[in-house]
Scaffold this motif. Structure first.
Motif, short mmCIF file in Angstrom:
data_model
loop_
_atom_site.label_atom_id
_atom_site.label_comp_id
_atom_site.label_asym_id
_atom_site.label_seq_id
_atom_site.Cartn_x
_atom_site.Cartn_y
_atom_site.Cartn_z
N LEU A 232 26.04 20.36 49.56
CA LEU A 232 25.50 19.62 49.01
C LEU A 232 24.31 20.06 48.29
CD1 LEU A 232 26.62 16.71 47.30
CD2 LEU A 232 24.75 15.83 48.73
N ARG A 233 23.38 20.62 49.10
CA ARG A 233 22.77 21.57 48.32
C ARG A 233 22.67 22.71 47.51
NH1 ARG A 233 17.44 23.21 51.89
NH2 ARG A 233 18.18 24.80 52.34
N GLY A 234 23.80 23.30 48.28
CA GLY A 234 23.95 24.54 47.44
C GLY A 234 24.69 24.24 46.70
N VAL A 235 25.74 23.18 45.75
CA VAL A 235 26.34 23.03 44.65
C VAL A 235 24.88 22.65 43.71
CG1 VAL A 235 27.67 21.27 43.09
CG2 VAL A 235 27.78 22.12 45.32
N PHE A 236 23.39 21.67 43.99
CA PHE A 236 23.15 21.78 42.82
C PHE A 236 22.25 23.14 42.88
CE2 PHE A 236 18.20 21.22 42.49
CZ PHE A 236 18.01 20.20 41.61
N GLU A 237 22.22 23.99 44.21
CA GLU A 237 21.06 25.21 43.89
C GLU A 237 22.05 26.01 42.56
OE1 GLU A 237 20.60 27.30 47.42
OE2 GLU A 237 18.79 25.50 47.76
N LYS A 238 22.96 25.50 42.49
CA LYS A 238 24.56 26.31 41.36
C LYS A 238 24.15 25.79 40.22
CE LYS A 238 28.54 27.24 41.55
NZ LYS A 238 30.42 27.83 41.47
N ILE A 239 23.84 24.54 40.45
CA ILE A 239 24.38 24.24 38.75
C ILE A 239 23.37 23.07 37.92
CG2 ILE A 239 26.82 23.86 38.77
CD1 ILE A 239 26.72 21.35 39.48
N GLY A 240 22.17 22.65 39.62
CA GLY A 240 21.18 21.71 38.55
C GLY A 240 20.36 22.41 38.45
N VAL A 241 20.02 23.53 38.07
CA VAL A 241 18.70 24.24 37.02
C VAL A 241 19.00 24.09 35.74
CG1 VAL A 241 17.26 25.97 36.54
CG2 VAL A 241 17.90 25.42 39.21
N ASP A 242 20.44 24.59 35.39
CA ASP A 242 20.79 25.14 34.38
C ASP A 242 20.81 23.07 33.91
OD1 ASP A 242 21.70 27.39 34.24
OD2 ASP A 242 23.68 27.26 34.90
N ILE A 243 21.02 22.13 34.38
CA ILE A 243 20.90 20.55 33.51
C ILE A 243 19.68 20.80 33.18
CG2 ILE A 243 20.21 19.15 35.80
CD1 ILE A 243 22.62 17.45 34.84
N LEU A 244 18.63 21.07 33.73
CA LEU A 244 17.48 20.45 33.25
C LEU A 244 16.81 21.22 32.24
CD1 LEU A 244 15.19 20.46 37.02
CD2 LEU A 244 16.62 18.55 34.99
N THR A 245 17.49 22.80 32.17
CA THR A 245 17.30 23.89 31.12
C THR A 245 17.93 23.03 29.77
OG1 THR A 245 17.47 25.69 32.20
CG2 THR A 245 17.64 26.61 30.13
N ARG A 246 19.27 22.88 29.80
CA ARG A 246 19.56 21.76 28.78
C ARG A 246 19.07 20.45 28.34
NH1 ARG A 246 24.14 22.74 31.61
NH2 ARG A 246 25.00 20.15 32.12
N VAL A 247 18.55 19.80 29.03
CA VAL A 247 17.59 18.82 29.05
C VAL A 247 16.65 19.35 27.94
CG1 VAL A 247 16.14 16.99 29.29
CG2 VAL A 247 18.39 17.27 30.21
#
Length: 336
Positions: A232-247
């Protein structure tokens, strides 16, 4: 009020913690007694960073914790149950398969609101707030009560048959129980300013509770939480930063522009990794996981309740949710 210019925000918050407290070592002792395995002293605490957590008592349910939080939120906002016309029970846990647990909460609360459940693993509560906001903006509701009650401790495997079962269910040993609630309604200014989501459903098998649906309707074997925290953490590391960048690109708010950042907390190492990856200042976080464990969808609600009174009008809060499925969700809220 013009629906096109209406602001919708959170106007009252409540939470509810069970009285029963258990240390991680006490839980570990229970697991080793049930399985016969030998584990290193304080292994649970050392691996997760969780010292203690709260467990619901016998006769205490998800609806019980949701109800306690709901009453607190209504009292703090100066509302009666009759002032609510939409009640959403937004949780990964429910009392029974049918009817919706929202009806059980409402029956005890004494409201006559339109009541339904919203479920999306540990993102349920944020999804519930967003759904309430959408219904208000659509003119379908005037004032909503969004509640969650989580008792994931009951999905822990206390007597694994061996190392394989122990590893399969280890993420479940992070859990603690809690309830949270918010009142959502139109506000003069501020409120919920931005919502962003990211869904990676190809990872739906990473973790969850298989039983209770049409695939495995019966059998205790399917009632335990299974899954890997690392995946689960691996999925966040893959796509989680991008969502904050978009915000940040859309709102113009940098990570340090928020009075507080509330993030779903699974373990302490996971939270430390979140800070490392995102650049969110550690001092902006509201640390609950060492004391309360992984509260599933109640995690962000409990954090919000803890800091709500210290916020002043104009303070902005970033909420970051992560749930099995897998889904990520952010919400930017400004106190009115």
């Amino acid at each position: 009020m013009d629906l096109k210019t209406m602001c919708v925000g959170i106007t009252a918050v409540g939470s509810c913690l069970p009285a029963r407290e258990l240390t991680s070592q006490q839980l570990q002792d229970e697991v080793t007694a049930g399985s016969g395995m030998h584990l290193p002293e304080r292994m649970f605490e050392k691996v997760t960073g969780i010292r203690t957590r709260r467990f619901a008592a016998e006769g205490e349910y998800a609806s019980t914790l949701a109800l306690g939080a709901a009453r607190q939120a209504l009292a703090r906002g100066g509302y009666l149950p009759a002032d609510i016309d939409l009640l959403l029970f937004a949780s990964a846990t429910r009392d029974i398969c049918e009817p919706a647990t929202a009806h059980l909460v409402q029956a005890e609360l004494g409201s006559r609101a339109h009541a339904l459940d919203v479920s999306n693993a540990c993102n349920s509560f944020l999804n519930g707030i967003d759904t309430a906001r959408a219904m208000i903006l659509a003119g379908r509701a005037r004032r909503a009560l969004v509640v969650t009650g989580e008792t994931p401790s009951r999905a822990m495997r206390r007597d694994p048959s061996g190392l394989a079962e122990f590893r399969d269910g280890f993420a479940g040993y992070t859990f603690g129980d809690a309830g949270a609630a918010v009142v959502v309604e139109p506000v003069a200014r501020g409120g919920i300013l931005d919502v962003e989501t990211e869904t990676a459903s190809e990872h739906w098998e990473v973790g969850g509770i298989p039983g209770g649906g049409s695939r495995h309707p019966r059998g205790d074997e399917w009632s335990y939480f299974r899954g890997g925290g690392k995946e689960l953490r691996g999925v966040f590391e893959k796509i989680g930063v991008d969502i904050l960048t978009r915000v940040e690109a859309r709102t113009g708010y940098r990570r340090d522009a928020y009075a507080r950042v509330l993030v779903h907390q699974v373990t302490l190492p996971y939270l430390e990794r979140f800070v490392e990856l995102t650049g969110v200042p550690a001092g902006k976080l509201v640390l609950t996981v060492p004391e309360l464990g992984n509260l599933a969808s109640a995690s962000i609600g409990v954090q919000l309740d803890r800091i709500h009174d210290e916020l002043v009008p104009g303070d902005r809060v970033l909420m970051v949710g992560l749930g099995g499925g897998v889904s990520l969700m952010t919400m930017v809220w400004e106190k009115s």
